[in-house]
Design an enzyme around this catalytic site. Structure first.
Site, PDB file in Angstrom:
ATOM      1  N   ASP A  87      -5.928   1.882  10.092  1.00 12.72           N
ATOM      2  CA  ASP A  87      -7.357   1.589  10.214  1.00 12.72           C
ATOM      3  C   ASP A  87      -7.608   1.017  11.615  1.00 12.72           C
ATOM      4  O   ASP A  87      -7.760   1.763  12.581  1.00 12.72           O
ATOM      5  CB  ASP A  87      -7.734   0.626   9.081  1.00 12.72           C
ATOM      6  CG  ASP A  87      -9.213   0.284   9.022  1.00 12.72           C
ATOM      7  OD1 ASP A  87     -10.007   0.932   9.722  1.00 12.72           O
ATOM      8  OD2 ASP A  87      -9.579  -0.635   8.265  1.00 12.72           O
TER       9      ASP A  87
ATOM     10  N   PHE B 288     -14.176   2.964   2.881  1.00 10.48           N
ATOM     11  CA  PHE B 288     -13.091   2.211   2.264  1.00 10.48           C
ATOM     12  C   PHE B 288     -12.520   3.045   1.130  1.00 10.48           C
ATOM     13  O   PHE B 288     -13.236   3.471   0.228  1.00 10.48           O
ATOM     14  CB  PHE B 288     -13.556   0.846   1.753  1.00 10.48           C
ATOM     15  CG  PHE B 288     -12.390  -0.078   1.576  1.00 10.48           C
ATOM     16  CD1 PHE B 288     -11.845  -0.755   2.658  1.00 10.48           C
ATOM     17  CD2 PHE B 288     -11.805  -0.239   0.325  1.00 10.48           C
ATOM     18  CE1 PHE B 288     -10.742  -1.579   2.506  1.00 10.48           C
ATOM     19  CE2 PHE B 288     -10.701  -1.068   0.164  1.00 10.48           C
ATOM     20  CZ  PHE B 288     -10.172  -1.742   1.263  1.00 10.48           C
TER      21      PHE B 288
ATOM     22  N   ASP C 115      -5.544  -0.349  -2.316  1.00 11.75           N
ATOM     23  CA  ASP C 115      -6.275  -1.222  -3.235  1.00 11.75           C
ATOM     24  C   ASP C 115      -7.579  -1.702  -2.650  1.00 11.75           C
ATOM     25  O   ASP C 115      -7.802  -1.676  -1.433  1.00 11.75           O
ATOM     26  CB  ASP C 115      -5.428  -2.458  -3.552  1.00 11.75           C
ATOM     27  CG  ASP C 115      -5.377  -3.433  -2.358  1.00 11.75           C
ATOM     28  OD1 ASP C 115      -4.995  -2.992  -1.252  1.00 11.75           O
ATOM     29  OD2 ASP C 115      -5.737  -4.614  -2.528  1.00 11.75           O
TER      30      ASP C 115
ATOM     31  N   GLU D 193       3.323   3.901   6.252  1.00 13.32           N
ATOM     32  CA  GLU D 193       2.064   3.177   6.026  1.00 13.32           C
ATOM     33  C   GLU D 193       1.193   3.970   5.066  1.00 13.32           C
ATOM     34  O   GLU D 193       1.262   5.203   5.023  1.00 13.32           O
ATOM     35  CB  GLU D 193       1.311   3.086   7.358  1.00 13.32           C
ATOM     36  CG  GLU D 193       1.258   1.720   8.002  1.00 13.32           C
ATOM     37  CD  GLU D 193       0.294   0.763   7.316  1.00 13.32           C
ATOM     38  OE1 GLU D 193       0.188   0.783   6.077  1.00 13.32           O
ATOM     39  OE2 GLU D 193      -0.345  -0.021   8.035  1.00 13.32           O
ATOM     40  N   ASP D 194       0.329   3.275   4.339  1.00 12.72           N
ATOM     41  CA  ASP D 194      -0.658   3.993   3.526  1.00 12.72           C
ATOM     42  C   ASP D 194      -1.789   4.514   4.412  1.00 12.72           C
ATOM     43  O   ASP D 194      -2.204   5.641   4.305  1.00 12.72           O
ATOM     44  CB  ASP D 194      -1.199   3.102   2.385  1.00 12.72           C
ATOM     45  CG  ASP D 194      -1.732   1.747   2.858  1.00 12.72           C
ATOM     46  OD1 ASP D 194      -1.601   1.406   4.048  1.00 12.72           O
ATOM     47  OD2 ASP D 194      -2.288   1.016   2.012  1.00 12.72           O
TER      48      ASP D 194
ATOM     49  N   GLY E 165       0.774  -1.247   0.000  1.00 15.66           N
ATOM     50  CA  GLY E 165       0.000   0.000   0.000  1.00 15.66           C
ATOM     51  C   GLY E 165       0.799   1.287   0.000  1.00 15.66           C
ATOM     52  O   GLY E 165       0.336   2.302  -0.499  1.00 15.66           O
TER      53      GLY E 165
HETATM   54  P1  IMP Z   1      -5.133  -2.064  10.076  1.00 15.37           P
HETATM   55  O1  IMP Z   1      -4.226  -3.188  10.470  1.00 15.37           O
HETATM   56  O2  IMP Z   1      -6.586  -2.380  10.272  1.00 15.37           O
HETATM   57  O3  IMP Z   1      -4.751  -0.722  10.692  1.00 15.37           O
HETATM   58  O4  IMP Z   1      -5.063  -1.919   8.507  1.00 15.37           O
HETATM   59  C1  IMP Z   1      -3.895  -1.556   7.892  1.00 15.37           C
HETATM   60  C2  IMP Z   1      -3.849  -1.992   6.445  1.00 15.37           C
HETATM   61  O5  IMP Z   1      -5.130  -2.359   5.920  1.00 15.37           O
HETATM   62  C3  IMP Z   1      -3.377  -0.844   5.600  1.00 15.37           C
HETATM   63  O6  IMP Z   1      -1.978  -0.864   5.458  1.00 15.37           O
HETATM   64  C4  IMP Z   1      -4.094  -1.065   4.295  1.00 15.37           C
HETATM   65  O7  IMP Z   1      -3.301  -1.886   3.441  1.00 15.37           O
HETATM   66  C5  IMP Z   1      -5.347  -1.794   4.654  1.00 15.37           C
HETATM   67  N1  IMP Z   1      -6.495  -0.858   4.722  1.00 15.37           N
HETATM   68  C6  IMP Z   1      -7.103  -0.376   5.815  1.00 15.37           C
HETATM   69  N2  IMP Z   1      -8.105   0.464   5.486  1.00 15.37           N
HETATM   70  C7  IMP Z   1      -8.108   0.525   4.143  1.00 15.37           C
HETATM   71  C8  IMP Z   1      -8.914   1.248   3.180  1.00 15.37           C
HETATM   72  O8  IMP Z   1      -9.824   2.048   3.491  1.00 15.37           O
HETATM   73  N3  IMP Z   1      -8.605   1.039   1.869  1.00 15.37           N
HETATM   74  C9  IMP Z   1      -7.613   0.195   1.464  1.00 15.37           C
HETATM   75  N4  IMP Z   1      -6.834  -0.487   2.321  1.00 15.37           N
HETATM   76  C10 IMP Z   1      -7.091  -0.328   3.650  1.00 15.37           C
HETATM   77 MG    MG Z   2      -3.928  -3.330   1.371  1.00 18.69          MG
END
Ligand code: IMP
Ligand code: MG
Length: 194
Positions: free
Chosen positions: A124, A173, A180, A120-121, A65
């Site tokens: 979440d 999202f 992606d 990080e992208d 990402g």
């Molecule tokens: P977390 O572990 O829930 O914080 O999610 C982190 C990863 O989930 C990010 O690095 C993204 O690759 C993916 N992600 C979380 N939210 C989104 C979104 O809205 N769109 C696309 N990818 C997401």
């Molecule tokens: Mg992803």
């Protein structure tokens, strides 16, 4: 053309067909290319100012990402640095975090004694960052900071709160500029909701 390439409504711009939406529609552009460019330049300057001239800085991008954000960001960090990547996976093809983070590629660059900037992208649920932060802390870096393009502000206990945030993101999202949905949309030059 295979079935995947044919699937979904075509997403058209003035430049022609950019993406097929796999049955999903892009709802709206949330952060445009110009706004992203302006903010990424600022973040580069902030990171440049944060570290002393002798700091050994390693920019560690989370694939996939962060690949576009990181490549733009490092060109606005005006100091010596190294770049490596980590591959972690938590989502599969869905749009909600499974909470199960797998480390698929470990950086070959040494971590000990270095100033790590994790890129990080989007933050979440925070699962990915919490898991990675503890794995990296165990390798005795001089410091670890998190730099994220987007922050949804829904994570409850982030062990590594981001020092640099590009934009506060809506709890939708989002895709584009590296993000992606099931591998689609990463190449869009803006961030949109689906
Ligand atoms: P977390 O572990 O829930 O914080 O999610 C982190 C990863 O989930 C990010 O690095 C993204 O690759 C993916 N992600 C979380 N939210 C989104 C979104 O809205 N769109 C696309 N990818 C997401
Ligand atoms: Mg992803």
């Amino acid at each position: 053309m295979n079935d995947h390439a044919r699937a979904g409504a075509p997403y058209l711009t003035g430049e022609g067909l950019l993406a097929r939406t796999g049955g999903r529609e892009l709802k709206r552009v949330v952060f445009g290319a110009e706004a992203i460019d302006t903010r990424v330049r600022e973040m580069g300057a902030e990171i440049t100012a944060h570290y002393g001239p002798d700091a050994d800085v390693l920019i560690l991008g989370l694939l996939k990402g962060s690949f576009i954000f990181l490549s733009d960001l490092v060109r606005h960090i005006a100091r010596p640095l190294h770049v490596d990547f980590i591959v972690a996976s938590s989502y599969g093809a869905g749009t909600t975090s499974s909470g199960d983070v797998k480390l698929l590629y470990d950086p070959t660059a040494p971590i000990e004694g270095r100033h790590i900037v994790l890129v990080e992208d989007i933050v979440d649920s925070g699962n990915t960052i919490n898991r990675l932060a503890s794995a990296l802390e165990g390798r005795s870096p001089a410091s670890i900071e998190l730099c994220t393009l987007l922050h949804k502000h829904i994570a409850e206990d982030l062990t590594l709160p981001p020092r640099w945030v590009g934009f506060d993101a809506p709890t939708e999202f989002l895709v584009g500029y590296g993000l992606d949905h099931a591998e689609d949309f990463r190449h869009l030059p803006f961030v949109a909701s689906i």
